[in-house]
Scaffold this motif. Structure first.
Motif, PDB file in Angstrom:
ATOM      1  N   ILE A  78       0.877  -1.183   0.000  1.00 16.16           N
ATOM      2  CA  ILE A  78       0.000   0.000   0.000  1.00 16.16           C
ATOM      3  C   ILE A  78       0.914   1.233   0.000  1.00 16.16           C
ATOM      4  O   ILE A  78       1.505   1.595   1.025  1.00 16.16           O
ATOM      5  CB  ILE A  78      -0.938   0.032   1.234  1.00 16.16           C
ATOM      6  CG1 ILE A  78      -1.732  -1.277   1.374  1.00 16.16           C
ATOM      7  CG2 ILE A  78      -1.880   1.230   1.141  1.00 16.16           C
ATOM      8  CD1 ILE A  78      -2.760  -1.528   0.308  1.00 16.16           C
ATOM      9  N   ALA A  81       3.567   4.310   2.181  1.00 19.48           N
ATOM     10  CA  ALA A  81       4.118   4.052   3.515  1.00 19.48           C
ATOM     11  C   ALA A  81       4.654   2.635   3.685  1.00 19.48           C
ATOM     12  O   ALA A  81       5.566   2.396   4.468  1.00 19.48           O
ATOM     13  CB  ALA A  81       3.055   4.344   4.568  1.00 19.48           C
ATOM     14  N   ARG A 105      -5.511   9.086   1.845  1.00 21.47           N
ATOM     15  CA  ARG A 105      -6.708   9.521   2.568  1.00 21.47           C
ATOM     16  C   ARG A 105      -6.933  11.002   2.313  1.00 21.47           C
ATOM     17  O   ARG A 105      -5.990  11.760   2.201  1.00 21.47           O
ATOM     18  CB  ARG A 105      -6.529   9.352   4.076  1.00 21.47           C
ATOM     19  CG  ARG A 105      -6.230   7.993   4.544  1.00 21.47           C
ATOM     20  CD  ARG A 105      -6.411   7.872   6.054  1.00 21.47           C
ATOM     21  NE  ARG A 105      -5.702   8.879   6.851  1.00 21.47           N
ATOM     22  CZ  ARG A 105      -5.689   8.883   8.176  1.00 21.47           C
ATOM     23  NH1 ARG A 105      -6.338   7.951   8.850  1.00 21.47           N
ATOM     24  NH2 ARG A 105      -5.036   9.804   8.849  1.00 21.47           N
ATOM     25  N   MET A 117     -12.877   7.443   6.491  1.00 18.90           N
ATOM     26  CA  MET A 117     -12.305   8.562   5.738  1.00 18.90           C
ATOM     27  C   MET A 117     -12.382   8.240   4.261  1.00 18.90           C
ATOM     28  O   MET A 117     -12.345   7.065   3.867  1.00 18.90           O
ATOM     29  CB  MET A 117     -10.863   8.811   6.176  1.00 18.90           C
ATOM     30  CG  MET A 117     -10.811   9.337   7.613  1.00 18.90           C
ATOM     31  SD  MET A 117      -9.152   9.617   8.235  1.00 18.90           S
ATOM     32  CE  MET A 117      -8.711  11.142   7.422  1.00 18.90           C
ATOM     33  N   VAL A 119     -10.973   7.672   0.761  1.00 21.07           N
ATOM     34  CA  VAL A 119      -9.657   7.206   0.307  1.00 21.07           C
ATOM     35  C   VAL A 119      -9.654   7.189  -1.217  1.00 21.07           C
ATOM     36  O   VAL A 119     -10.554   6.627  -1.845  1.00 21.07           O
ATOM     37  CB  VAL A 119      -9.371   5.780   0.832  1.00 21.07           C
ATOM     38  CG1 VAL A 119      -8.059   5.247   0.269  1.00 21.07           C
ATOM     39  CG2 VAL A 119      -9.330   5.772   2.358  1.00 21.07           C
ATOM     40  N   ASP A 139       0.662  -2.705   5.197  1.00 20.47           N
ATOM     41  CA  ASP A 139       0.461  -1.279   5.483  1.00 20.47           C
ATOM     42  C   ASP A 139       0.859  -1.060   6.940  1.00 20.47           C
ATOM     43  O   ASP A 139       0.303  -1.710   7.822  1.00 20.47           O
ATOM     44  CB  ASP A 139      -0.998  -0.860   5.251  1.00 20.47           C
ATOM     45  CG  ASP A 139      -1.144   0.653   5.203  1.00 20.47           C
ATOM     46  OD1 ASP A 139      -0.250   1.358   5.713  1.00 20.47           O
ATOM     47  OD2 ASP A 139      -2.141   1.134   4.660  1.00 20.47           O
ATOM     48  N   PRO A 140       1.844  -0.186   7.193  1.00 15.33           N
ATOM     49  CA  PRO A 140       2.333  -0.077   8.570  1.00 15.33           C
ATOM     50  C   PRO A 140       1.300   0.446   9.560  1.00 15.33           C
ATOM     51  O   PRO A 140       1.357   0.106  10.737  1.00 15.33           O
ATOM     52  CB  PRO A 140       3.526   0.892   8.456  1.00 15.33           C
ATOM     53  CG  PRO A 140       3.326   1.616   7.172  1.00 15.33           C
ATOM     54  CD  PRO A 140       2.596   0.669   6.272  1.00 15.33           C
ATOM     55  N   MET A 141       0.358   1.274   9.093  1.00 13.56           N
ATOM     56  CA  MET A 141      -0.590   1.909  10.012  1.00 13.56           C
ATOM     57  C   MET A 141      -2.022   1.655   9.554  1.00 13.56           C
ATOM     58  O   MET A 141      -2.358   1.899   8.386  1.00 13.56           O
ATOM     59  CB  MET A 141      -0.367   3.429  10.038  1.00 13.56           C
ATOM     60  CG  MET A 141       1.064   3.865  10.282  1.00 13.56           C
ATOM     61  SD  MET A 141       1.668   3.459  11.911  1.00 13.56           S
ATOM     62  CE  MET A 141       0.854   4.708  12.890  1.00 13.56           C
ATOM     63  N   ILE A 142      -2.848   1.191  10.467  1.00 18.08           N
ATOM     64  CA  ILE A 142      -4.278   1.045  10.158  1.00 18.08           C
ATOM     65  C   ILE A 142      -5.027   1.843  11.207  1.00 18.08           C
ATOM     66  O   ILE A 142      -5.040   1.482  12.386  1.00 18.08           O
ATOM     67  CB  ILE A 142      -4.694  -0.439  10.162  1.00 18.08           C
ATOM     68  CG1 ILE A 142      -3.891  -1.197   9.100  1.00 18.08           C
ATOM     69  CG2 ILE A 142      -6.194  -0.559   9.908  1.00 18.08           C
ATOM     70  CD1 ILE A 142      -4.119  -2.689   9.089  1.00 18.08           C
ATOM     71  N   ALA A 143      -5.605   2.945  10.779  1.00 15.03           N
ATOM     72  CA  ALA A 143      -6.248   3.878  11.716  1.00 15.03           C
ATOM     73  C   ALA A 143      -7.766   3.655  11.698  1.00 15.03           C
ATOM     74  O   ALA A 143      -8.301   2.871  12.486  1.00 15.03           O
ATOM     75  CB  ALA A 143      -5.866   5.300  11.333  1.00 15.03           C
ATOM     76  N   THR A 144      -8.464   4.305  10.761  1.00 18.43           N
ATOM     77  CA  THR A 144      -9.915   4.047  10.644  1.00 18.43           C
ATOM     78  C   THR A 144     -10.169   2.774   9.852  1.00 18.43           C
ATOM     79  O   THR A 144     -11.305   2.332   9.735  1.00 18.43           O
ATOM     80  CB  THR A 144     -10.625   5.203   9.927  1.00 18.43           C
ATOM     81  OG1 THR A 144     -10.158   5.270   8.570  1.00 18.43           O
ATOM     82  CG2 THR A 144     -10.385   6.535  10.616  1.00 18.43           C
ATOM     83  N   ALA A 145      -9.124   2.235   9.244  1.00 16.26           N
ATOM     84  CA  ALA A 145      -9.197   1.038   8.382  1.00 16.26           C
ATOM     85  C   ALA A 145      -9.878   1.305   7.048  1.00 16.26           C
ATOM     86  O   ALA A 145     -10.147   0.377   6.294  1.00 16.26           O
ATOM     87  CB  ALA A 145      -9.860  -0.148   9.085  1.00 16.26           C
ATOM     88  N   SER A 146     -10.106   2.571   6.721  1.00 16.81           N
ATOM     89  CA  SER A 146     -10.763   2.877   5.440  1.00 16.81           C
ATOM     90  C   SER A 146      -9.899   2.433   4.257  1.00 16.81           C
ATOM     91  O   SER A 146     -10.404   1.877   3.274  1.00 16.81           O
ATOM     92  CB  SER A 146     -11.051   4.382   5.351  1.00 16.81           C
ATOM     93  OG  SER A 146     -11.839   4.777   6.449  1.00 16.81           O
ATOM     94  N   THR A 147      -8.587   2.673   4.368  1.00 19.36           N
ATOM     95  CA  THR A 147      -7.675   2.262   3.302  1.00 19.36           C
ATOM     96  C   THR A 147      -7.649   0.742   3.183  1.00 19.36           C
ATOM     97  O   THR A 147      -7.757   0.179   2.078  1.00 19.36           O
ATOM     98  CB  THR A 147      -6.252   2.788   3.604  1.00 19.36           C
ATOM     99  OG1 THR A 147      -6.319   4.187   3.859  1.00 19.36           O
ATOM    100  CG2 THR A 147      -5.301   2.506   2.452  1.00 19.36           C
TER     101      THR A 147
END
Ligand code: HSX
Length: 215
Positions: A78, A81, A105, A117, A119, A139-147
């Motif tokens: 992804i 990042a 995003r 969010m 995307v 993907d190193p970061m999953i925040a809202t998981a929208s991506t």
């Protein structure tokens, strides 16, 4: 199937360096590559294996282990990042096929943490995925998981044997969102962080992984 929390000291030692705002760009990227390699080895240790028999140079037979799926790995990067993470994963899976999904995003400044969010996927190219393949989405970061939800939708359509997420930090909210919709996938992560801020950043997190790797 499930969540694999990689919280052994070496994983956490490297993650701590990544979280530290004093860590510069080169050391940040190197740390992410190292974690990618370690996560890759851990994933390999959770693949199916069989007992096999080979002949050693001494002409005698020896029992051994064969992980057939080592040759059936597809890694999805992804962008941007995940690039250093993928570099590390490739050390564990040198024969992997690779795909990329360029996602960004649309940043927001709300008064509460966002639950979704927008995307934009600006480019996507995946190799041919066979039914015996295991797809690792990095993907190193999953925040809202929208991506990740968008990536999962794309990958699921290809019907691989198994889908695995390789990540460094997942928010509690993001992991719940993924599991609710995709209960059969595996998530390998070093940390599950408790919060999102009003911009949709993981707290405490490590900042913007793409910016910290590439400036
Ligand atoms: C960052 O935002 C990460 O690398 C992911 O691609 C994305 C995570 O945010 P979210 O879609 O989970 O909210 O650039």
């Amino acid at each position: 199937m499930g969540v694999f929390l990689l919280d052994k000291p070496l994983f956490l030692h490297i993650l701590t360096q990544l979280r530290n705002r004093e860590t510069d760009q080169i050391m940040f990227r190197k740390g992410m590559v190292r974690l990618g390699r370690l996560i890759g080895y851990d994933i390999a240790n959770h693949l199916d294996f069989e007992i096999t028999e080979i002949i050693t140079p001494l002409g005698v037979s020896a029992k051994g282990v064969l992980i057939r799926d080592m040759d059936n790995i597809v890694i999805v990067n992804i962008l941007r990042a995940a690039t250093p993470l993928v570099e590390g994963l490739l050390k564990a899976f040198p024969a992997a096929k690779q795909g990329v999904i360029a996602a960004s995003r649309r940043e927001v400044q709300g008064s509460v943490p966002p639950t979704q969010m927008e995307v934009d996927i600006t480019y996507s190219k995946l190799p041919k995925v066979n039914k015996e393949d295991i797809v690792i989405i990095a993907d190193p970061m999953i925040a809202t998981a929208s991506t990740m939800m968008k990536a999962l939708r794309t990958v699921s359509l290809l019907n691989p044997k198994r889908v695995i997420i390789a990540s460094l930090i997942v928010s509690e909210y993001g992991i719940t969102r993924i599991i609710n919709e995709y209960p059969n996938i595996d998530i390998f992560t070093v940390s599950i962080d408790p919060q999102l801020n009003n911009n949709g950043y993981i707290v405490p997190g490590l900042g913007d992984a793409g910016d910290r790797s590439f400036g």
